[in-house]
Design an enzyme around this catalytic site. Structure first.
Site, PDB file in Angstrom:
ATOM      1  N   ARG A   1    -135.568 -48.112   7.639  1.00 49.13           N
ATOM      2  CA  ARG A   1    -135.072 -48.205   9.104  1.00 49.13           C
ATOM      3  C   ARG A   1    -133.664 -47.426   8.801  1.00 49.13           C
ATOM      4  NH1 ARG A   1    -134.872 -52.572  13.011  1.00 49.13           N
ATOM      5  NH2 ARG A   1    -134.953 -50.596  14.443  1.00 49.13           N
TER       6      ARG A   1
ATOM      7  N   HIS B   1    -127.207 -57.356  18.158  1.00 50.56           N
ATOM      8  CA  HIS B   1    -128.133 -57.820  17.171  1.00 50.56           C
ATOM      9  C   HIS B   1    -127.806 -57.441  15.885  1.00 50.56           C
ATOM     10  CE1 HIS B   1    -131.811 -57.534  20.404  1.00 50.56           C
ATOM     11  NE2 HIS B   1    -131.070 -58.743  20.668  1.00 50.56           N
TER      12      HIS B   1
ATOM     13  N   CYS C   1    -121.794 -68.532   1.834  1.00 46.55           N
ATOM     14  CA  CYS C   1    -120.635 -68.171   1.511  1.00 46.55           C
ATOM     15  C   CYS C   1    -119.620 -67.492   2.312  1.00 46.55           C
ATOM     16  CB  CYS C   1    -120.558 -67.533   0.062  1.00 46.55           C
ATOM     17  SG  CYS C   1    -120.575 -65.671   0.145  1.00 46.55           S
TER      18      CYS C   1
ATOM     19  N   CYS D   1    -120.489 -65.028  -3.925  1.00 41.93           N
ATOM     20  CA  CYS D   1    -120.712 -66.560  -4.271  1.00 41.93           C
ATOM     21  C   CYS D   1    -121.579 -66.170  -5.923  1.00 41.93           C
ATOM     22  CB  CYS D   1    -121.611 -67.452  -3.624  1.00 41.93           C
ATOM     23  SG  CYS D   1    -123.175 -66.787  -2.816  1.00 41.93           S
TER      24      CYS D   1
HETATM   25 ZN   LIG Z   1    -122.702 -65.349  -1.084  1.00 42.21          ZN
END
Ligand SMILES: [Zn+2]
Length: 348
Positions: free
Chosen positions: A76, A135, A147, A252
């Site tokens: 897409r 959206h 995170c 993270c």
């Molecule tokens: Zn993360």
């Protein structure tokens, strides 16, 4: 539809109202991007036409096979990057520039309004941005964990396993099961025989042989307008992609990145909803444009009604009159391609 088919009196009265309007809201759906060659979500094109996108674009789909979800969104992204904003996008951008009280609530994730020049606030103050993405956006990525890391990328492919070549190889494998365009299977004569035999056994003397009704003989999966498109033969798809080969969260370092779009079964982004609510709270609304969306699907229906309650007059721009369900006396209705209509009705 040719521009000449628009009712000149309706165009004139709309334009007179627009010129006196300050607070204008546009509720936007897939029809805005149709002229740019982008299909609507439900008739996802090409490689995915045989598959139920609800099973892919959902939290369950992600848990099952994140590689498949990423392949779907990579396709897409690629299609959206190849498309160009059309005159309707530019007409809205122009309107936004001359009406500071304008806000666009878009269900489109294709990024075309942004590429035409309307800010979605991703790189600046989101609260002041005139474009609210209900959206999400194909080109925004966020941590699939919690995170909070978020970024934007127009790179294609995002990583080697999401390249177009990779997708083509997958298409060859997938193509072995179902051919695109194959007709849905019909209930066979053999099945009718079996049903008749069963009925005869149950009813005994009372059994009367009858011809199959039209409904009996209909394709097993007749697709209604609002019925999600499902595969007639549902192959279980597996991307075969290792999660470690997918985009990773640098925040993270413990989760994948996912597209920052709203999936089936997910709520709209809370901060966006709050910004939109705040806009409606602020003052009366002069005009609501409902563009390329059926007006029945949430949240489009809700927002146009909210605008009405705030005093707005409503104008619909849609390819099909039948798609406009909640039309009222005094509304404007412009039927045809938004790329032709919007430059005419919004032009200075
Ligand atoms: Zn993360």
């Amino acid at each position: 539809m040719a521009s000449g088919e628009l009712d000149p009196a309706a165009v004139a009265s709309f334009r007179a109202h627009l010129s006196q309007s300050n607070r204008v809201v546009a509720v936007i759906g897939a029809g805005l991007s149709a002229s740019s060659g982008l299909s609507t979500f439900r008739d996802a094109n090409g490689l995915w036409c045989n598959y139920d996108v609800h099973l892919i674009a959902s939290p369950a789909g992600w848990r099952r096979d994140p590689g498949l979800v990423w392949q779907f969104y990579s396709d897409r992204r690629r299609t959206a990057l190849q498309a160009e904003p059309n005159p309707a996008h530019y007409a809205l951008v122009e309107l936004a520039k001359r009406k500071p009280g304008f806000v666009a609530l878009s269900q489109n994730v294709d990024g075309l309004l942004q590429r035409a020049g309307m800010s979605d606030g991703h790189s600046e103050d989101a609260e002041d941005a005139q474009l609210k993405l209900l959206h999400g956006n194909l080109f925004n990525l966020k941590c699939a964990g919690s995170c909070g890391y978020a970024t934007q990328s127009f790179e294609d492919p995002l990583c080697p396993v999401l390249s177009e070549d990779h997708a083509k190889n997958r298409a060859n494998v997938m193509g072995a099961g179902v051919k695109s365009g194959e007709k849905p299977p019909k209930a066979s004569a053999l099945l009718f025989e079996a049903i008749a035999a069963k009925n005869k056994k149950i009813l005994g003397e009372r059994f009367e042989k009858s011809e199959p009704s039209t409904a009996d003989a209909a394709p097993l999966k007749e697709l209604g307008e609002n019925v999600p498109k499902k595969p007639d033969v549902a192959p279980v798809l597996h991307s075969g992609i290792q999660t470690s080969d997918l985009p990773q969260c640098p925040g993270c370092r413990n989760n994948m990145l996912r597209p920052d779009v709203v999936w089936f079964g997910e709520a709209l982004a809370q901060d966006t909803v709050e910004q939109v609510d705040a806009w409606f709270e602020e003052d009366e609304v002069d005009l609501c444009l409902v563009i390329g969306t059926s007006g029945l699907v949430w949240p489009a229906a809700g927002y146009s009604e909210q605008a009405r309650k705030k005093g707005a007059r409503v104008a619909y721009v849609n390819m099909n009159l039948e798609d406009i369900k909640n039309r009222r006396e005094g509304d404007w209705t412009f039927i045809g391609d938004a790329a032709i209509i919007l430059p005419i009705i919004l032009g200075r």
